[in-house]
Write a protein that holds these residues in place. Structure first.
Motif, PDB file in Angstrom:
ATOM      1  N   UNK A 163      13.427  -5.518 -19.511  1.00 37.17           N
ATOM      2  CA  UNK A 163      11.924  -6.078 -19.227  1.00 37.17           C
ATOM      3  C   UNK A 163      11.582  -6.484 -18.117  1.00 37.17           C
ATOM      4  N   UNK A 164      12.697  -7.138 -17.404  1.00 38.17           N
ATOM      5  CA  UNK A 164      12.414  -7.762 -16.016  1.00 38.17           C
ATOM      6  C   UNK A 164      12.172  -6.775 -14.751  1.00 38.17           C
ATOM      7  N   UNK A 165      12.609  -5.602 -14.913  1.00 40.30           N
ATOM      8  CA  UNK A 165      12.431  -4.353 -13.916  1.00 40.30           C
ATOM      9  C   UNK A 165      10.759  -4.220 -13.840  1.00 40.30           C
ATOM     10  N   UNK A 166      10.133  -4.083 -14.736  1.00 43.32           N
ATOM     11  CA  UNK A 166       8.700  -3.684 -14.821  1.00 43.32           C
ATOM     12  C   UNK A 166       7.963  -4.820 -14.850  1.00 43.32           C
ATOM     13  N   UNK A 167       7.178  -4.984 -13.567  1.00 42.02           N
ATOM     14  CA  UNK A 167       6.564  -6.265 -13.591  1.00 42.02           C
ATOM     15  C   UNK A 167       5.055  -6.127 -14.057  1.00 42.02           C
ATOM     16  N   UNK A 168       4.705  -7.390 -14.883  1.00 35.12           N
ATOM     17  CA  UNK A 168       3.399  -7.250 -15.289  1.00 35.12           C
ATOM     18  C   UNK A 168       2.346  -7.622 -14.400  1.00 35.12           C
ATOM     19  N   UNK A 169       1.327  -7.673 -14.791  1.00 38.17           N
ATOM     20  CA  UNK A 169       0.067  -7.914 -14.005  1.00 38.17           C
ATOM     21  C   UNK A 169       0.278  -9.596 -13.454  1.00 38.17           C
ATOM     22  N   UNK A 170       0.530 -10.282 -14.144  1.00 39.70           N
ATOM     23  CA  UNK A 170       0.619 -11.830 -13.789  1.00 39.70           C
ATOM     24  C   UNK A 170       1.793 -12.013 -12.617  1.00 39.70           C
ATOM     25  N   UNK A 171       2.784 -11.033 -12.857  1.00 41.05           N
ATOM     26  CA  UNK A 171       3.833 -10.988 -11.662  1.00 41.05           C
ATOM     27  C   UNK A 171       3.503 -10.721 -10.335  1.00 41.05           C
ATOM     28  N   UNK A 172       2.826  -9.547 -10.505  1.00 38.71           N
ATOM     29  CA  UNK A 172       2.435  -8.723  -9.286  1.00 38.71           C
ATOM     30  C   UNK A 172       1.357  -9.576  -8.567  1.00 38.71           C
ATOM     31  N   UNK A 173       0.763 -10.198  -9.264  1.00 39.99           N
ATOM     32  CA  UNK A 173      -0.551 -11.087  -8.690  1.00 39.99           C
ATOM     33  C   UNK A 173       0.226 -12.204  -7.999  1.00 39.99           C
ATOM     34  N   UNK A 174       1.075 -12.814  -8.656  1.00 42.36           N
ATOM     35  CA  UNK A 174       2.057 -13.954  -7.874  1.00 42.36           C
ATOM     36  C   UNK A 174       2.616 -13.519  -6.470  1.00 42.36           C
ATOM     37  N   UNK A 175       3.363 -12.112  -6.769  1.00 41.48           N
ATOM     38  CA  UNK A 175       4.093 -11.781  -5.482  1.00 41.48           C
ATOM     39  C   UNK A 175       3.092 -11.239  -4.482  1.00 41.48           C
ATOM     40  N   UNK A 176       1.960 -10.650  -4.863  1.00 44.13           N
ATOM     41  CA  UNK A 176       1.252 -10.455  -3.733  1.00 44.13           C
ATOM     42  C   UNK A 176       0.520 -11.385  -3.038  1.00 44.13           C
ATOM     43  N   UNK A 177       0.037 -12.424  -3.801  1.00 49.51           N
ATOM     44  CA  UNK A 177      -0.421 -13.498  -3.312  1.00 49.51           C
ATOM     45  C   UNK A 177       0.429 -14.347  -2.396  1.00 49.51           C
ATOM     46  N   UNK A 178       1.622 -14.442  -2.657  1.00 45.97           N
ATOM     47  CA  UNK A 178       2.653 -15.446  -1.992  1.00 45.97           C
ATOM     48  C   UNK A 178       2.851 -14.530  -0.862  1.00 45.97           C
ATOM     49  N   UNK A 179       2.788 -13.183  -0.638  1.00 49.99           N
ATOM     50  CA  UNK A 179       2.916 -12.384   0.460  1.00 49.99           C
ATOM     51  C   UNK A 179       2.006 -12.607   1.602  1.00 49.99           C
ATOM     52  N   UNK A 180       0.599 -12.727   1.012  1.00 50.42           N
ATOM     53  CA  UNK A 180      -0.414 -12.641   1.823  1.00 50.42           C
ATOM     54  C   UNK A 180      -0.635 -14.056   2.429  1.00 50.42           C
TER      55      UNK A 180
END
Ligand code: GLY
Ligand code: MN
Ligand code: MN
Length: 463
Positions: A163-180
């Protein structure tokens, strides 16, 4: 927190994957630093966060796979708690946010676990990484302390990794925003402090300060060093001198505890010398070629090998390696300069899910861990799937002790030109690291770009 429905669906899927028995997730407790009331910053267990979303100490969750019941264990704040740490939500309010309606006092947990065991039903738990939890599980399972880890549930480990290997859209958004919004800004601010006469700790402090200013913290201890060849160097006491390289490996952890993990290497004084430029170009080329090759279905082992070959080819052009490159990499000769793996999974942990066992994350039936020096450190080898998030972090280092040992043993004499290595004495190390999400057709680097081209870096450092 994400909407309650996200956690409800994750737990539902977990129940289906595990199938039988009861799953126990113990949230983390506070850990005393030097006396009981002075704690390390609290960090919730990542799997607890994934399935329950609640980021506070003293909680546990139980999921019954067959009956479907879910219970959150914890305590309601006492008057004393309110006096010392302020008003808090009730346990019931917390539970509702995670989509759970049944709550019980934490004191009831032991009895409930023993009841499950008395009915000859399995209690699935993940391998513990904190001693206090290991003791608690030993008590439940009537095990010797040393036996707890091997009694961890393989079914649960596999389900969680799935489950945790494939990131869902909520997780991707969180990581992307933190990065930027955080990590990228931290690097921009840090670059302004890189100049002769500054100290490593000042640059590290700038990175950490930006994270704090954005209501985040770092996902792991910052590496900020003029000795980039020491791979996990956490010393910050050196003064920066013109002509040195400063390697920074740092990434913010979002408010919801998602990690970012970036490395850049900068010339102190604003300009790379010729030798630094040559090595930097080899590392950057290896990183860009690797990123280009990432796509679903590709084993990450192949991408690692591609990066190793790109590095070896570049080093051959510079007179540091020789002979047939495919042979050199197959034998592991490149590991003199690139002694670690190309990358790892990234998510709620910087080395995502590493607590359950590295081989469950990056290896499978098809890919077994290599025993060869260098490649053995690769954390991720298996085939990629869409929405995996990975780091891509090749590097070239000049590690005196390793060079001296291999040279004295005459190791890989056919592939390494030891005569030319002496010209690189004191060079240090260069690593470039970005975070990549696997897309349907290829990959995408997370967040807005963080400068890494030579001309761009020199321009920015001059400004
Ligand atoms: N920052 C830890 C790593 O790159 O693996
Ligand atoms: Mn890193
Ligand atoms: Mn990394």
């Amino acid at each position: 927190m994400f909407p309650a429905e996200v956690y409800i669906q994750r737990r539902k899927r977990l129940r289906e994957l595990v199938g039988k028995g009861v799953i126990l997730f113990l949230g983390n407790k506070e850990v005393a630093m030097n006396y009981a009331a002075n704690n390390y910053p609290f960090r919730q267990d990542s799997s607890f966060l994934y399935y329950f979303g609640l980021d506070m100490p003293g909680l546990a969750g139980m999921i019954d796979c067959e009956i479907g019941g879910e219970t959150l264990y914890g305590s309601d704040p006492t008057l004393e708690d309110i006096i010392w740490v302020g008003k808090q939500e009730s346990l019931h309010e917390k539970a509702l946010k995670a989509g759970i309606s049944l709550v019980k006092p934490l004191e009831r947990l032991d009895g409930d676990v023993f009841r499950v065991i008395a009915h000859n039903r399995k209690v699935h738990y993940l391998p513990p990484y904190r001693e206090q939890r290991r003791l608690q599980l030993a008590y439940y399972d009537n095990l010797k302390y040393e036996e707890v880890d091997k009694n961890a549930s393989e079914e649960l480990i596999r389900a969680v990794v799935d489950q945790r290997s494939e990131k869902d859209s909520h997780e991707l958004k969180e990581m992307e925003e933190t990065m930027t919004q955080v990590t990228r800004e931290a690097y921009a601010a840090a670059m302004k402090r890189i100049m002769p006469g500054s100290y490593e700790y000042q640059v590290a402090g700038t990175l950490e300060g930006v994270a704090l200013e954005k209501h985040c913290r770092m996902a792991y201890p910052i590496i900020c060093t003029v000795n980039g060849q020491i791979l996990h160097n956490h010393y910050y006491g050196n003064e920066l001198k013109k002509g040195q390289l400063l390697l920074i490996d740092a990434g913010a952890e979002s408010n919801m505890r998602y990690a970012t993990d970036i490395t850049r290497t900068y010339p102190v004084g604003g300009k790379f010398n010729h030798q630094q430029k040559e090595i930097y170009s080899v590392v950057l080329n290896a990183q860009q070629e690797a990123i280009k090759a990432i796509k679903p279905g590709k084993p990450y082992m192949e991408i690692h090998q591609l990066a190793a070959k790109t590095i070896a080819t570049g080093l051959k052009e510079l007179g540091l390696m020789k002979g047939d490159i495919d042979d050199a990499v197959a034998h592991g000769a490149h590991a003199l300069f690139f002694p670690h793996g190309l990358g790892h999974m990234l998510g709620l942990d910087v080395h995502d899910m590493e607590d359950v066992g590295e081989n469950y994350i990056g290896y499978d039936e098809e890919f077994k861990r290599s025993e060869q020096f260098g490649t053995a450190y690769l954390r991720m080898a298996r085939r990629l799937k869409e929405n995996f998030v990975l780091t891509v972090e090749p590097g070239i280092y000049f590690i005196d002790a390793l060079i001296e040992k291999w040279h004295s043993e005459g190791r890989y004499r056919d592939f390494i030109d030891y005569r030319n290595i002496s010209k690189y004495k004191g060079f240090g190390g260069i690593r470039i690291e970005d975070n990549v999400v696997v897309t349907a057709k290829g990959s995408r680097v997370l967040g807005k770009p963080i400068a890494k081209d030579i001309t761009e870096l020199e321009q920015l450092l001059k400004a």
